[in-house]
Write a protein that holds these residues in place. Structure first.
Motif, PDB file in Angstrom:
ATOM      1  N   GLN A 165       0.833  -1.218   0.000  1.00 45.96           N
ATOM      2  CA  GLN A 165       0.000   0.000   0.000  1.00 45.96           C
ATOM      3  C   GLN A 165       0.857   1.254   0.000  1.00 45.96           C
ATOM      4  O   GLN A 165       0.534   2.244  -0.651  1.00 45.96           O
ATOM      5  CB  GLN A 165      -0.839   0.043   1.275  1.00 45.96           C
ATOM      6  CG  GLN A 165      -2.169  -0.670   1.194  1.00 45.96           C
ATOM      7  CD  GLN A 165      -2.879  -0.550   2.542  1.00 45.96           C
ATOM      8  OE1 GLN A 165      -3.051   0.540   3.067  1.00 45.96           O
ATOM      9  NE2 GLN A 165      -3.248  -1.676   3.105  1.00 45.96           N
ATOM     10  N   GLU A 216       0.948   4.272  -2.742  1.00 41.32           N
ATOM     11  CA  GLU A 216       0.824   5.708  -2.442  1.00 41.32           C
ATOM     12  C   GLU A 216       1.977   6.483  -3.071  1.00 41.32           C
ATOM     13  O   GLU A 216       1.794   7.575  -3.609  1.00 41.32           O
ATOM     14  CB  GLU A 216       0.818   5.955  -0.924  1.00 41.32           C
ATOM     15  CG  GLU A 216      -0.406   5.446  -0.198  1.00 41.32           C
ATOM     16  CD  GLU A 216      -1.634   6.325  -0.431  1.00 41.32           C
ATOM     17  OE1 GLU A 216      -1.511   7.373  -1.101  1.00 41.32           O
ATOM     18  OE2 GLU A 216      -2.718   5.944   0.051  1.00 41.32           O
ATOM     19  N   VAL A 273       5.269   8.504   3.108  1.00 40.46           N
ATOM     20  CA  VAL A 273       4.084   7.760   3.529  1.00 40.46           C
ATOM     21  C   VAL A 273       4.312   7.269   4.954  1.00 40.46           C
ATOM     22  O   VAL A 273       5.259   6.524   5.226  1.00 40.46           O
ATOM     23  CB  VAL A 273       3.789   6.558   2.606  1.00 40.46           C
ATOM     24  CG1 VAL A 273       2.485   5.891   3.022  1.00 40.46           C
ATOM     25  CG2 VAL A 273       3.739   6.976   1.154  1.00 40.46           C
ATOM     26  N   ALA A 319       1.214  10.856   2.775  1.00 33.54           N
ATOM     27  CA  ALA A 319       0.035   9.992   2.842  1.00 33.54           C
ATOM     28  C   ALA A 319       0.221   9.109   4.073  1.00 33.54           C
ATOM     29  O   ALA A 319       1.317   9.048   4.640  1.00 33.54           O
ATOM     30  CB  ALA A 319      -0.061   9.143   1.584  1.00 33.54           C
TER      31      ALA A 319
END
Ligand code: UDP
Ligand code: MG
Length: 316
Positions: A113, A117, A125, A197
């Motif tokens: 994930q 991002e 992130v 993020a």
């Protein structure tokens, strides 16, 4: 395709390292197979002057595993410095990095994930713990108080984020511009200011070996975090001095009244007033001097004044 380096600081981790190497190699292979990262991606293990077989394990693995890289530090410099060393080294050879502890308490399942991002434009992130079921009540309580105190001190941190994070090469290089010696990475990274993020995960238990962060180290880490980022304690001293001076005025009125009512022993009034007033004034002035010391301290860090996000330039 973008080259990823997973950066892992290791201090006396011989018990868990073989397991972590296997798991992380699996993660890298899987991401390569899915064509999300370049085939020369890898894992950079930073040996922070371990006293056990950690470095031997890294060396042996390097000889046979094309995804394993090693950076051996000359002595034990602590988690934050070891991680910083790894990030600065990685910044030169890869496009982005993910830092994770050797015990894999942070969930490797969310690495994909994080990469997604990054591929959709984030420079940083943050891995954020959604819950802390596996931590003891004590660890949860101390950690929560810590984040709250940091907030009170005006330090921006990401709540429940430790050092499990993805950074682009330019973010890592920008981090290198922060010249301070006392590192508190989770306070410094938010200062960089690029697009961020977050991904959330549940923190796991340590599978083997012991925590290298006993209470004493945890407290000193928290204290470092506060004193490296905030000179608010100095302002508090000053404010406290102000309060005492105000109290001395009350004491003045009180002693004056007592004096005229005639039930004080001689000398008591003047003593009381001078003790309170001088004490307050001294504290207040120490605070003023402290403000200058604090400013000098901030200057001595030589932090960058700004970080450029983009330059729209016709000549390019
Ligand atoms: N670590 C390090 N140098 C040190 C202490 C710890 O590189 O002086 C590493 C350690 O090997 C691990 C990470 O920092 O990869 C976090 O340590 P630990 O898991 O013991 O901390 P906790 O998860 O208990 O807070
Ligand atoms: Mg741990």
């Amino acid at each position: 395709m973008q080259r990823l380096m997973i950066v892992v600081p290791c201090y006396n981790e011989e018990e868990i390292l073989p397991y972590s190497i296997e798991k992380l190699t699996g993660v890298i292979k899987n991401l390569i197979k899915k064509s999300k990262i370049a085939s020369n991606s890898g894992i950079l293990f930073v040996n922070d002057g371990s006293k056990d077989k950690t470095w031997e394990i890294i060396q042996n693995e390097y000889a046979k595993n094309p995804y394993v890289y090693g950076l051996g530090l000359a002595g034990n410099v602590g988690h934050q410095n070891a991680l910083f060393a790894g990030l600065q080294t990685a910044a030169e050879i890869c496009d982005f990095s993910i830092s994770i502890d050797a015990d894999l308490q942070d969930d490797i399942e969310v690495i994909e994930q994080m990469v997604d991002e990054y591929l959709s434009g984030a420079d940083i992130v943050y891995g954020v713990r959604s819950e802390r079921k596996t931590d003891t009540f004590f660890k949860r309580f101390t950690a929560q108080s810590f984040y709250r105190i940091m907030e009170m001190m005006g330090v921006k941190t990401v709540y429940n984020h430790a050092d499990f994070r993805l950074m682009s090469a330019r973010a890592m290089k920008q981090l290198g511009q922060y010249k301070e010696r006392n590192l508190f990475l989770r306070g410094m990274v938010p200062l960089i200011g690029y697009k961020t993020a977050t991904v959330t995960y549940a923190r796991k238990e340590r599978l083997a070996g012991e925590s290298k962060y006993p209470l004493k180290k945890m407290l000193s880490f928290a204290w470092d975090g506060i004193t490296s980022f905030s000179i608010k304690p100095i302002s508090m001293i000053m404010a406290f001095g102000g309060v005492i001076v105000a109290c001395s005025v009350i004491a003045f009125i009180y002693t004056l009244v007592s004096y005229f009512m005639g039930h004080v022993s001689p000398g008591w009034s003047s003593l009381m007033i001078s003790i309170w007033f001088l004490g307050g004034v001294q504290l207040l002035f120490i605070g003023v001097v402290g403000q200058y010391v604090g400013k000098t301290y901030i200057e001595s860090k030589e932090r960058p004044r700004y970080n450029v996000e983009k330059f729209l330039n016709h000549e390019e």
